[in-house]
Design an enzyme around this catalytic site. Sequence first.
Site, mmCIF file in Angstrom:
data_model
loop_
_atom_site.group_PDB
_atom_site.id
_atom_site.type_symbol
_atom_site.label_atom_id
_atom_site.label_comp_id
_atom_site.label_asym_id
_atom_site.label_seq_id
_atom_site.Cartn_x
_atom_site.Cartn_y
_atom_site.Cartn_z
ATOM 1 N N HIS A 107 -2.670 -1.090 5.858
ATOM 2 C CA HIS A 107 -1.608 -0.080 6.228
ATOM 3 C C HIS A 107 -0.393 -0.779 7.095
ATOM 4 O O HIS A 107 0.521 0.182 7.454
ATOM 5 C CB HIS A 107 -2.429 0.984 7.183
ATOM 6 C CG HIS A 107 -3.303 1.696 6.418
ATOM 7 N ND1 HIS A 107 -3.145 3.123 6.047
ATOM 8 C CD2 HIS A 107 -4.435 1.671 5.498
ATOM 9 C CE1 HIS A 107 -4.106 3.681 5.476
ATOM 10 N NE2 HIS A 107 -4.587 2.636 4.870
ATOM 11 N N LYS B 79 -2.233 4.773 -3.280
ATOM 12 C CA LYS B 79 -3.084 5.791 -2.812
ATOM 13 C C LYS B 79 -2.916 6.999 -3.431
ATOM 14 O O LYS B 79 -1.737 7.848 -3.694
ATOM 15 C CB LYS B 79 -2.979 5.880 -1.473
ATOM 16 C CG LYS B 79 -3.794 7.237 -0.829
ATOM 17 C CD LYS B 79 -5.203 6.885 -0.784
ATOM 18 C CE LYS B 79 -5.522 5.678 -0.208
ATOM 19 N NZ LYS B 79 -7.268 5.582 -0.419
ATOM 20 N N ASN C 192 -14.574 1.263 -1.415
ATOM 21 C CA ASN C 192 -14.909 1.189 -0.007
ATOM 22 C C ASN C 192 -15.553 2.348 0.484
ATOM 23 O O ASN C 192 -15.654 2.769 1.533
ATOM 24 C CB ASN C 192 -13.628 1.068 0.840
ATOM 25 C CG ASN C 192 -12.360 1.960 0.463
ATOM 26 O OD1 ASN C 192 -11.884 1.958 -0.269
ATOM 27 N ND2 ASN C 192 -12.609 3.131 1.541
ATOM 28 N N LYS D 70 -0.931 -1.355 -4.425
ATOM 29 C CA LYS D 70 -2.058 -0.225 -4.544
ATOM 30 C C LYS D 70 -1.508 1.149 -4.332
ATOM 31 O O LYS D 70 -0.506 1.438 -3.139
ATOM 32 C CB LYS D 70 -2.926 -0.458 -3.570
ATOM 33 C CG LYS D 70 -3.903 0.635 -3.046
ATOM 34 C CD LYS D 70 -5.096 0.149 -2.251
ATOM 35 C CE LYS D 70 -5.887 1.439 -1.682
ATOM 36 N NZ LYS D 70 -7.224 0.944 -1.236
ATOM 37 N N ARG E 54 -9.435 11.430 14.117
ATOM 38 C CA ARG E 54 -8.594 11.505 12.928
ATOM 39 C C ARG E 54 -9.221 12.739 12.264
ATOM 40 O O ARG E 54 -10.136 13.179 12.070
ATOM 41 C CB ARG E 54 -8.578 10.336 12.251
ATOM 42 C CG ARG E 54 -8.164 10.711 10.794
ATOM 43 C CD ARG E 54 -7.881 9.193 10.200
ATOM 44 N NE ARG E 54 -7.656 9.570 8.578
ATOM 45 C CZ ARG E 54 -7.593 8.488 7.720
ATOM 46 N NH1 ARG E 54 -7.832 7.279 8.060
ATOM 47 N NH2 ARG E 54 -7.337 8.727 6.433
ATOM 48 N N ASP F 47 -6.228 4.422 -6.269
ATOM 49 C CA ASP F 47 -7.498 4.890 -5.291
ATOM 50 C C ASP F 47 -7.293 6.326 -4.892
ATOM 51 O O ASP F 47 -6.669 6.663 -4.179
ATOM 52 C CB ASP F 47 -7.404 4.083 -4.116
ATOM 53 C CG ASP F 47 -8.620 4.367 -3.093
ATOM 54 O OD1 ASP F 47 -9.350 5.070 -3.605
ATOM 55 O OD2 ASP F 47 -8.371 4.057 -2.254
ATOM 56 N N PRO F 48 -7.944 7.049 -5.713
ATOM 57 C CA PRO F 48 -7.972 8.586 -5.614
ATOM 58 C C PRO F 48 -8.961 8.958 -4.581
ATOM 59 O O PRO F 48 -9.156 10.218 -4.285
ATOM 60 C CB PRO F 48 -8.339 9.161 -6.796
ATOM 61 C CG PRO F 48 -8.792 8.250 -7.655
ATOM 62 C CD PRO F 48 -8.716 6.783 -7.221
ATOM 63 N N TYR G 283 0.985 -1.068 -0.024
ATOM 64 C CA TYR G 283 0.133 -0.007 -0.029
ATOM 65 C C TYR G 283 0.916 1.245 -0.025
ATOM 66 O O TYR G 283 1.391 1.566 0.980
ATOM 67 C CB TYR G 283 -0.958 0.056 1.334
ATOM 68 C CG TYR G 283 -2.161 0.947 1.187
ATOM 69 C CD1 TYR G 283 -2.272 1.981 0.352
ATOM 70 C CD2 TYR G 283 -3.039 0.594 2.021
ATOM 71 C CE1 TYR G 283 -3.254 2.656 0.321
ATOM 72 C CE2 TYR G 283 -4.436 1.410 2.058
ATOM 73 C CZ TYR G 283 -4.590 2.456 1.216
ATOM 74 O OH TYR G 283 -5.586 3.198 1.204
ATOM 75 N N HIS H 172 -10.561 -3.725 2.658
ATOM 76 C CA HIS H 172 -10.049 -2.373 2.944
ATOM 77 C C HIS H 172 -9.534 -2.367 4.204
ATOM 78 O O HIS H 172 -9.545 -3.215 4.846
ATOM 79 C CB HIS H 172 -11.304 -1.502 2.954
ATOM 80 C CG HIS H 172 -11.053 -0.232 3.530
ATOM 81 N ND1 HIS H 172 -11.626 0.102 4.925
ATOM 82 C CD2 HIS H 172 -10.602 0.982 3.013
ATOM 83 C CE1 HIS H 172 -11.104 1.147 5.107
ATOM 84 N NE2 HIS H 172 -10.802 2.022 3.942
ATOM 85 N N SER H 173 -8.622 -1.209 4.210
ATOM 86 C CA SER H 173 -7.780 -1.009 5.591
ATOM 87 C C SER H 173 -7.559 0.329 5.830
ATOM 88 O O SER H 173 -7.551 1.246 4.977
ATOM 89 C CB SER H 173 -6.479 -1.720 5.268
ATOM 90 O OG SER H 173 -5.674 -1.019 6.155
HETATM 91 O O1 GKR Z 1 -5.477 6.223 5.627
HETATM 92 O O2 GKR Z 1 -5.186 7.643 3.951
HETATM 93 C C1 GKR Z 1 -5.649 6.763 4.225
HETATM 94 C C2 GKR Z 1 -6.476 5.995 3.424
HETATM 95 O O3 GKR Z 1 -6.772 6.799 2.491
HETATM 96 C C3 GKR Z 1 -7.715 5.312 4.112
HETATM 97 O O4 GKR Z 1 -8.196 6.329 4.884
HETATM 98 C C4 GKR Z 1 -8.898 4.956 3.248
HETATM 99 O O5 GKR Z 1 -9.890 4.419 3.940
HETATM 100 O O6 GKR Z 1 -7.370 3.075 2.750
HETATM 101 C C5 GKR Z 1 -8.656 3.480 2.601
HETATM 102 C C6 GKR Z 1 -9.068 3.225 1.206
HETATM 103 O O7 GKR Z 1 -8.658 2.452 0.591
HETATM 104 O O8 GKR Z 1 -9.860 4.338 0.658
HETATM 105 MG MG MG Z 2 -10.209 2.796 -0.998
#
Ligand code: GKR
Ligand code: MG
Length: 468
Positions: free
Chosen positions: A393, A237, A313, A235, A448, A265-266, A191, A364-365
């Site tokens: 994560h 982000k 997700n 993956k 958060r 994953d945007p 990730y 998802h995480s």
């Molecule tokens: O922790 O920055 C992050 C992720 O963007 C997370 O908050 C998302 O919920 O990992 C997640 C996702 O797949 O969208």
């Molecule tokens: Mg996502």
Amino acid sequence: MLGMHRRGAGDTVYIAKYIERYRIRINAPVACCHQDVRRYVVERAMKVSDVRITPIAFRDAPVLNASGIHEPYALRTILEVECDNGMVGLGETYGDAAVLSAVRAVAPALAGMSPYDLNSMEAQIRQILTALPAAQAGTELAPGSHPSKQVPNCFSAFEVAFLDLQAKAAGVPLHQLLGGAVRREVPFSAYLFFKYARHIDADYADDPWGEALDPEGIVRQATRMINLYGFESIKLKAGALHPDIECATIRALAQAFPGLPLRIDPNAAWSMETAVRVAGELAGLLQYYEDPVAGLGPMAELHRATGLPLATNMVVTDFDELRQSIAQNAVQIVLSDHHYWGGMRRTQTLAAICDHFGLGLSMHSNSHLGISLMAMAHVAAATPKLSYACDTHYPWVEDDDEVVMGGKVKIEGGCVRVGDEPGLGVSIDRARLERLNGIFERIAIRSRDDVAQMRKYDPAFDPGKPRF
Ligand code: GKR
Ligand code: MG
């Protein structure tokens, strides 16, 4: 014998009758029967005697997403449910204030309950939480912290602990309660995040990952992560930098890791126009396209326009949204998450529905530690139609920030192994739990907030969607 399990006179008669019947049936010596039956009775009759809820904070890297940037500490809540036979079941959930107050509100009502009574536990939780004042908004990128997810999220946290107890009492690994492992090695993906080298306001040394704000930085990050953990899919982000940089990054990853499945994953940060353009630019490079645009309708439109398999997700986070998505063919892959889908058994229900409707299933995480990781691994191990490597994560957790005994759970060959140890297969390291609780008590973060954190770097930061 009776002193051992602290039961009343009614039990004495019952146990004596049971021993007698059992001894005659299998023709076993009385002493051996006493021992086995005592174990049977003590374990089957166990009742919750104590619930310990410990909020903790652990270091988190300055990673970027569509909502801003992670704060220097991530929050979690650790649950220990102890029974009168001394067994302890573990759970882990979000640490945000609303979630913490929900699990705290529920805890006293669990005293005296059997860990086999999952239905009455859920009914109690629903009753208690609906009587509380409505929770405030959760974090968009942590779906489980949304107020609408309070009941399934709280139930899930305790369901994991209750199932851990049931499995420990039976002396079997938790995956056996879920139908048995169809795989012992559960695959996870690397990730990757765009990130700064350091937080603006951390009170600790820089993380070992360095800066990653361009394709080269992300390829370096991927190389380190894959060397350390052996992941076999990636993956990225996205939604953090300009889409052109993010597309170039996927191309650079495809070149650096030929044959490895890639996802982007945007988090719904893109307009339809951008999402269609990116789909064209990355044609043939993506395993799936995760949450490019916001909303079920736009996801359905994007799928019609591009034909790409869309994962989510964000738009399918409960069974009602799943029904709506199926009706519109909005997404083709659902990212499960036992934390907000209502536990491990409901995640299996989700898997069965996805299978029935020909949908893919991934996982998802959010930022988490080893109890959550093992719960994810056990449910994934016992889910036959898990179509893709799960997200986690976990690589971002620093070695000495893990609260399970023995330190971080091993990820080898990109997989977490579920073994034969009873329950989840992990126990608490008290000293570490206390240390992380001490950090929670010391810091000011209580929920958060990636947006507020980003505004410390860029006061004009606007998370409004679409960002690009
Ligand atoms: O922790 O920055 C992050 C992720 O963007 C997370 O908050 C998302 O919920 O990992 C997640 C996702 O797949 O969208
Ligand atoms: Mg996502």
